[in-house]
Design a protein around this motif. Sequence first.
Motif, mmCIF file in Angstrom:
data_model
loop_
_atom_site.group_PDB
_atom_site.id
_atom_site.type_symbol
_atom_site.label_atom_id
_atom_site.label_comp_id
_atom_site.label_asym_id
_atom_site.label_seq_id
_atom_site.Cartn_x
_atom_site.Cartn_y
_atom_site.Cartn_z
ATOM 1 N N SER A 100 -15.993 -6.751 41.771
ATOM 2 C CA SER A 100 -16.231 -6.465 43.187
ATOM 3 C C SER A 100 -17.343 -5.438 43.326
ATOM 4 C CB SER A 100 -14.955 -5.915 43.843
ATOM 5 O OG SER A 100 -13.855 -6.767 43.594
ATOM 6 N N SER A 101 -18.157 -5.635 44.350
ATOM 7 C CA SER A 101 -19.184 -4.659 44.708
ATOM 8 C C SER A 101 -18.662 -3.863 45.898
ATOM 9 C CB SER A 101 -20.489 -5.369 45.057
ATOM 10 O OG SER A 101 -21.472 -4.418 45.443
ATOM 11 N N ILE A 102 -18.636 -2.549 45.747
ATOM 12 C CA ILE A 102 -18.053 -1.682 46.771
ATOM 13 C C ILE A 102 -19.076 -0.609 47.136
ATOM 14 C CG2 ILE A 102 -16.152 -0.113 47.301
ATOM 15 C CD1 ILE A 102 -14.623 -1.529 44.963
ATOM 16 N N CYS A 103 -19.315 -0.430 48.429
ATOM 17 C CA CYS A 103 -20.230 0.633 48.845
ATOM 18 C C CYS A 103 -19.467 1.669 49.676
ATOM 19 C CB CYS A 103 -21.425 0.063 49.626
ATOM 20 S SG CYS A 103 -21.011 -0.550 51.265
ATOM 21 N N VAL A 111 -15.914 -3.243 50.826
ATOM 22 C CA VAL A 111 -16.121 -4.286 49.823
ATOM 23 C C VAL A 111 -17.226 -5.210 50.319
ATOM 24 C CG1 VAL A 111 -15.072 -6.209 48.583
ATOM 25 C CG2 VAL A 111 -13.731 -4.156 49.058
ATOM 26 N N LEU A 112 -18.316 -5.278 49.548
ATOM 27 C CA LEU A 112 -19.428 -6.154 49.911
ATOM 28 C C LEU A 112 -19.149 -7.590 49.474
ATOM 29 C CD1 LEU A 112 -22.343 -3.765 48.914
ATOM 30 C CD2 LEU A 112 -21.451 -4.232 51.208
ATOM 31 N N TRP A 113 -18.626 -7.742 48.269
ATOM 32 C CA TRP A 113 -18.199 -9.062 47.778
ATOM 33 C C TRP A 113 -17.218 -8.861 46.633
ATOM 34 C CZ3 TRP A 113 -19.359 -9.683 42.670
ATOM 35 C CH2 TRP A 113 -20.475 -9.010 42.155
ATOM 36 N N SER A 114 -16.403 -9.886 46.424
ATOM 37 C CA SER A 114 -15.395 -9.846 45.359
ATOM 38 C C SER A 114 -15.292 -11.237 44.746
ATOM 39 C CB SER A 114 -14.046 -9.402 45.942
ATOM 40 O OG SER A 114 -13.066 -9.315 44.921
ATOM 41 N N TYR A 115 -15.532 -11.311 43.457
ATOM 42 C CA TYR A 115 -15.495 -12.593 42.731
ATOM 43 C C TYR A 115 -14.280 -12.610 41.814
ATOM 44 C CZ TYR A 115 -16.694 -16.237 39.378
ATOM 45 O OH TYR A 115 -16.659 -17.349 38.576
ATOM 46 N N LEU A 128 -10.583 -8.638 46.485
ATOM 47 C CA LEU A 128 -10.469 -7.261 46.946
ATOM 48 C C LEU A 128 -10.926 -7.176 48.396
ATOM 49 C CD1 LEU A 128 -9.637 -4.593 45.511
ATOM 50 C CD2 LEU A 128 -12.062 -4.088 45.329
ATOM 51 N N THR A 129 -10.231 -6.389 49.191
ATOM 52 C CA THR A 129 -10.619 -6.159 50.587
ATOM 53 C C THR A 129 -10.759 -4.652 50.814
ATOM 54 O OG1 THR A 129 -8.338 -5.998 51.382
ATOM 55 C CG2 THR A 129 -9.318 -8.208 51.308
#
Length: 196
Positions: A100-103, A111-115, A128-129
């Motif tokens: 997951s990319s988190i800012c 969460v920007l995206w979660s794979y 992830l949210t």
Amino acid sequence: MGGRGGKDGKRWRQRFCLAESGAMAMEFVVIFPILLFMLLGSFVFFDAFRSNSLAAKVAYAVNDIMSRHEDVDDVDMAYLFALQQKMMQGNVDRLTLRISSICFKDGAYKVLWSYTARDEGVPEPAQLTDATVPLALMPTIPATDSVILTEIGGRWQPAFTYAGMTERPWNNALVVRPRFVRIIPHETLNPSNVCA
């Protein structure tokens, strides 16, 4: 005279009690199961520690590779999961991966995206949210900056059940900052490189 009575009988009993012939065979019969039990037990415990250590190394490898990307797509993610599967061969199965990319913006993690990826037959890990970000793992980061959270999981199965050692889940979660860009976009999940 029938039997062993008198002086002869007494000497015979003394010789019998002091005789050591066959003692080694008897000691072996008594000690061998204990030695075997200890040997097999040490193998199971060693294998558990080796497997757990390997799971941590796989998490570090996947996390480090991920941090070097400038952008990613589903092919990159599939490659990372294939790498996890290849490195964790053996008695670890039911593998899962979530990256997951988190800012950080306005005092909150977003969460920007979660794979997610998993072995066949394993339930799909939840994406992830914002509400499920593991705050205990999150470092302090500047506003609009990002981190990559890599979570890998698997199930270790002992070669045989020993002294309460049954199957165990191995889960590792690591956070790393992208090395070359502020935010790593995902081509299909979120192509933006802006913390919004």
